[in-house]
Design a protein around this motif. Structure first.
Motif, PDB file in Angstrom:
ATOM      1  N   LEU A  92       0.800  -1.163  -0.047  1.00  0.00           N
ATOM      2  CA  LEU A  92       0.131  -0.055  -0.080  1.00  0.00           C
ATOM      3  C   LEU A  92       0.977   1.172   0.058  1.00  0.00           C
ATOM      4  CD1 LEU A  92      -2.811   1.304   0.256  1.00  0.00           C
ATOM      5  CD2 LEU A  92      -2.800   1.279   2.574  1.00  0.00           C
ATOM      6  N   GLU A  93       0.982   1.744  -1.093  1.00  0.00           N
ATOM      7  CA  GLU A  93       1.788   3.102  -1.333  1.00  0.00           C
ATOM      8  C   GLU A  93       1.217   4.286  -1.320  1.00  0.00           C
ATOM      9  OE1 GLU A  93       4.074   1.792  -4.911  1.00  0.00           O
ATOM     10  OE2 GLU A  93       5.899   1.103  -3.622  1.00  0.00           O
ATOM     11  N   TYR A  94       1.657   5.283  -1.163  1.00  0.00           N
ATOM     12  CA  TYR A  94       1.016   6.736  -1.323  1.00  0.00           C
ATOM     13  C   TYR A  94       1.904   7.639  -2.077  1.00  0.00           C
ATOM     14  CZ  TYR A  94       3.865   8.236   2.469  1.00  0.00           C
ATOM     15  OH  TYR A  94       4.794   8.478   3.466  1.00  0.00           O
ATOM     16  N   VAL A 124      -2.861  10.393  -3.801  1.00  0.00           N
ATOM     17  CA  VAL A 124      -3.157   9.029  -4.170  1.00  0.00           C
ATOM     18  C   VAL A 124      -2.608   7.911  -3.491  1.00  0.00           C
ATOM     19  CG1 VAL A 124      -1.403   8.935  -6.079  1.00  0.00           C
ATOM     20  CG2 VAL A 124      -3.380   7.865  -6.403  1.00  0.00           C
ATOM     21  N   ALA A 125      -3.439   6.883  -3.126  1.00  0.00           N
ATOM     22  CA  ALA A 125      -3.019   5.558  -2.484  1.00  0.00           C
ATOM     23  C   ALA A 125      -3.161   4.626  -3.493  1.00  0.00           C
ATOM     24  CB  ALA A 125      -3.866   5.158  -1.513  1.00  0.00           C
ATOM     25  N   LYS A 126      -1.992   3.763  -3.537  1.00  0.00           N
ATOM     26  CA  LYS A 126      -1.741   2.711  -4.556  1.00  0.00           C
ATOM     27  C   LYS A 126      -1.719   1.279  -4.002  1.00  0.00           C
ATOM     28  CE  LYS A 126       1.082   5.901  -7.280  1.00  0.00           C
ATOM     29  NZ  LYS A 126       2.397   6.161  -7.875  1.00  0.00           N
ATOM     30  N   TRP A 127      -2.715   0.524  -4.122  1.00  0.00           N
ATOM     31  CA  TRP A 127      -2.751  -0.771  -3.577  1.00  0.00           C
ATOM     32  C   TRP A 127      -2.504  -1.832  -4.433  1.00  0.00           C
ATOM     33  CZ3 TRP A 127      -7.749  -4.057  -2.623  1.00  0.00           C
ATOM     34  CH2 TRP A 127      -7.678  -5.113  -1.891  1.00  0.00           C
ATOM     35  N   ASN A 128      -1.105  -2.659  -4.267  1.00  0.00           N
ATOM     36  CA  ASN A 128      -0.934  -3.850  -5.259  1.00  0.00           C
ATOM     37  C   ASN A 128      -1.652  -4.920  -4.288  1.00  0.00           C
ATOM     38  OD1 ASN A 128       2.385  -5.434  -5.453  1.00  0.00           O
ATOM     39  ND2 ASN A 128       0.613  -5.612  -6.832  1.00  0.00           N
ATOM     40  N   PHE A 129      -2.685  -5.428  -4.996  1.00  0.00           N
ATOM     41  CA  PHE A 129      -3.516  -6.417  -4.322  1.00  0.00           C
ATOM     42  C   PHE A 129      -3.508  -7.782  -4.743  1.00  0.00           C
ATOM     43  CE2 PHE A 129      -6.038  -4.427  -7.812  1.00  0.00           C
ATOM     44  CZ  PHE A 129      -6.566  -5.716  -8.538  1.00  0.00           C
ATOM     45  N   LEU A 177      -7.175   1.612 -12.463  1.00  0.00           N
ATOM     46  CA  LEU A 177      -6.947   0.076 -12.383  1.00  0.00           C
ATOM     47  C   LEU A 177      -5.715  -0.027 -13.558  1.00  0.00           C
ATOM     48  CD1 LEU A 177      -7.465  -2.642 -11.318  1.00  0.00           C
ATOM     49  CD2 LEU A 177      -8.754  -2.974 -12.914  1.00  0.00           C
ATOM     50  N   HIS A 178      -4.548  -0.478 -12.899  1.00  0.00           N
ATOM     51  CA  HIS A 178      -3.305  -0.853 -13.568  1.00  0.00           C
ATOM     52  C   HIS A 178      -2.970  -2.141 -13.659  1.00  0.00           C
ATOM     53  CE1 HIS A 178      -1.773   3.423 -13.527  1.00  0.00           C
ATOM     54  NE2 HIS A 178      -2.636   3.610 -13.053  1.00  0.00           N
ATOM     55  N   HIS A 179      -2.670  -2.649 -14.943  1.00  0.00           N
ATOM     56  CA  HIS A 179      -2.356  -4.211 -14.825  1.00  0.00           C
ATOM     57  C   HIS A 179      -0.921  -4.481 -15.720  1.00  0.00           C
ATOM     58  CE1 HIS A 179      -2.772  -8.270 -16.739  1.00  0.00           C
ATOM     59  NE2 HIS A 179      -2.437  -8.511 -15.683  1.00  0.00           N
ATOM     60  N   GLU A 180      -0.133  -4.894 -15.309  1.00  0.00           N
ATOM     61  CA  GLU A 180       1.175  -5.169 -16.084  1.00  0.00           C
ATOM     62  C   GLU A 180       1.678  -6.855 -16.116  1.00  0.00           C
ATOM     63  OE1 GLU A 180       4.618  -2.560 -15.419  1.00  0.00           O
ATOM     64  OE2 GLU A 180       5.847  -4.648 -14.959  1.00  0.00           O
TER      65      GLU A 180
END
Length: 397
Positions: A92-94, A124-129, A177-180
């Protein structure tokens, strides 16, 4: 509390925070020039990275025929305070970025247009779920054209191109929503977003509908060094050829500002559609980037005319193309050139324009400490050609 007092209070609070953390021995300091002040809690429950940067710009220009007086100015083009890290878990990054200069916060604010004081650029918060997946929640840049996604700290020229100033979709608040993933040696990224459509820091109700953006990016030769596909110049001197190709589509339902997330509020709304395509190539100090943008609305882009029949209000529509290339010598001097052409929709009565730019940069500590200069010829039909000269220093820690 006025803006200056607010800024001073924020700085004092964070200085006190970092002093208290250090003094109590509850964190590890991993600071390095260009990377900000970095702290990780002793129990690894959170991290903080704080950075400050600013740009000092000299800009001057002159019409050639008839020759006019040289007009110039000094200003702080950008001044930014940035915070980033993780909270609770590294997954969980910000990121928080504040704009402190007049140009950053939008200059004069208009209450009638629902402008807030535009201090907050990113929150912004970035959740690598899951593996390869990230969910962004908050306000940040939308997945639009490459030149806009390149940080203003890491640009190849003093500033971005005419294409970007006319058509970029900037920042907005919402979800992304980001996908790689990889297909053999090919790296593929997909991004979708839904956002307010009105731009950053709008405090009133959404005047129109929502904004929907989709983007796909393909790196057929594999990943760039240190995400260099979003860094101006081949600052990392890629040992093997690297290429990134991307396309994006943005649909702003009932847009109320003349450039979607940016520009003046108009007296009527339109559905605004914008398409972007771009490519970035780098190899051993050589870099090249090309971008195309096309924007249109349902029906006519003109909202109102004056009594004399000239356009009073209109959406910014039409198309633009930008191409630029440069070579970074081993001495960390770079020479670069750029050509941009802008062709607005005829109904808006705006004038087309071509720009030719030659730039020279000296990278002292990468993009963290550099001096850049460029000379631009602005060619507009039915108007005098104009020269613009700029010199800018960037300092970031």
């Amino acid at each position: 509390m006025d803006f200056q007092k607010l800024t001073g209070t924020i700085l004092l609070l964070f200085m006190a925070l970092f002093w208290s953390i250090n003094a109590s021995g509850q964190s590890v300091n991993y600071s390095k020039f260009g990377k900000g002040l970095q702290f990780i809690a002793a129990d690894s429950s959170f991290s903080v990275q704080m950075g400050l940067r600013f740009q000092v710009l000299y800009s001057g220009g002159q019409n050639l025929t008839p020759e006019q007086d040289w007009e110039d100015q000094f200003l702080i083009r950008r001044s930014r305070l940035k915070f980033s890290g993780f909270a609770y878990s590294p997954k969980l990054e910000y990121k928080v970025e504040l704009g402190l200069s007049n140009r950053d916060i939008g200059g004069t604010l208009s209450e009638e247009q629902n402008f807030a004081s535009n201090v907050i650029l990113d929150a912004v918060a970035k959740w690598n779920f899951a593996k390869g997946w990230e969910l962004f929640v908050g306000q940040t840049k939308l997945p639009g054209n490459r030149e806009r996604l390149i940080s203003s700290q890491q640009m190849q020229f003093v500033d971005r191109s005419l294409l970007n100033s006319r058509f970029n979709i900037d920042r907005d608040a919402g979800l992304q929503l980001h996908h790689e993933h990889t297909l053999g040696n090919v790296l593929v990224r997909e991004i979708t977003s839904i956002s307010s459509g009105e731009g950053r820091n709008i405090t009133a109700d959404n005047a129109g509908g929502y904004d929907f953006t989709a983007k796909i990016e393909i790196l057929p030769l594999g990943a760039f060094e240190s995400s260099g596909e979003y860094v101006g110049s081949d600052i990392y001197r890629e040992e093997k050829p690297k290429l990134a190709i991307a396309a994006a589509y943005d649909y702003n339902d009932d847009a109320s500002r003349d450039r979607g997330q940016l520009g003046d509020y108009l007296s009527d709304t339109r559905d605004l559609r914008t398409f972007f395509a771009d490519a970035m190539f780098k190899y051993k100090g050589f870099s090249a980037m090309a971008e195309y943008a096309h924007s249109q609305v349902e029906g006519t882009p003109v909202v109102s005319y004056t009594e004399t029949g000239t356009v009073e209000e209109a959406f910014v529509t039409g198309e633009a193309f930008n191409i630029q290339a440069g070579y970074l010598f081993k001495s960390n001097w770079e020479v670069a050139g750029r050509f941009t052409t802008y062709d607005p929709t005829d109904a808006t009565m705006r004038l087309p324009e071509d720009q030719y730019t030659l730039g020279v940069s000296r990278y002292i500590v990468g993009h963290s400490l550099k001096v850049q200069g460029d000379l631009t010829l602005q060619d507009t039909p039915a108007q005098d050609n104009t020269y613009q000269a700029r010199v800018q220093m960037e300092l970031a820690f």
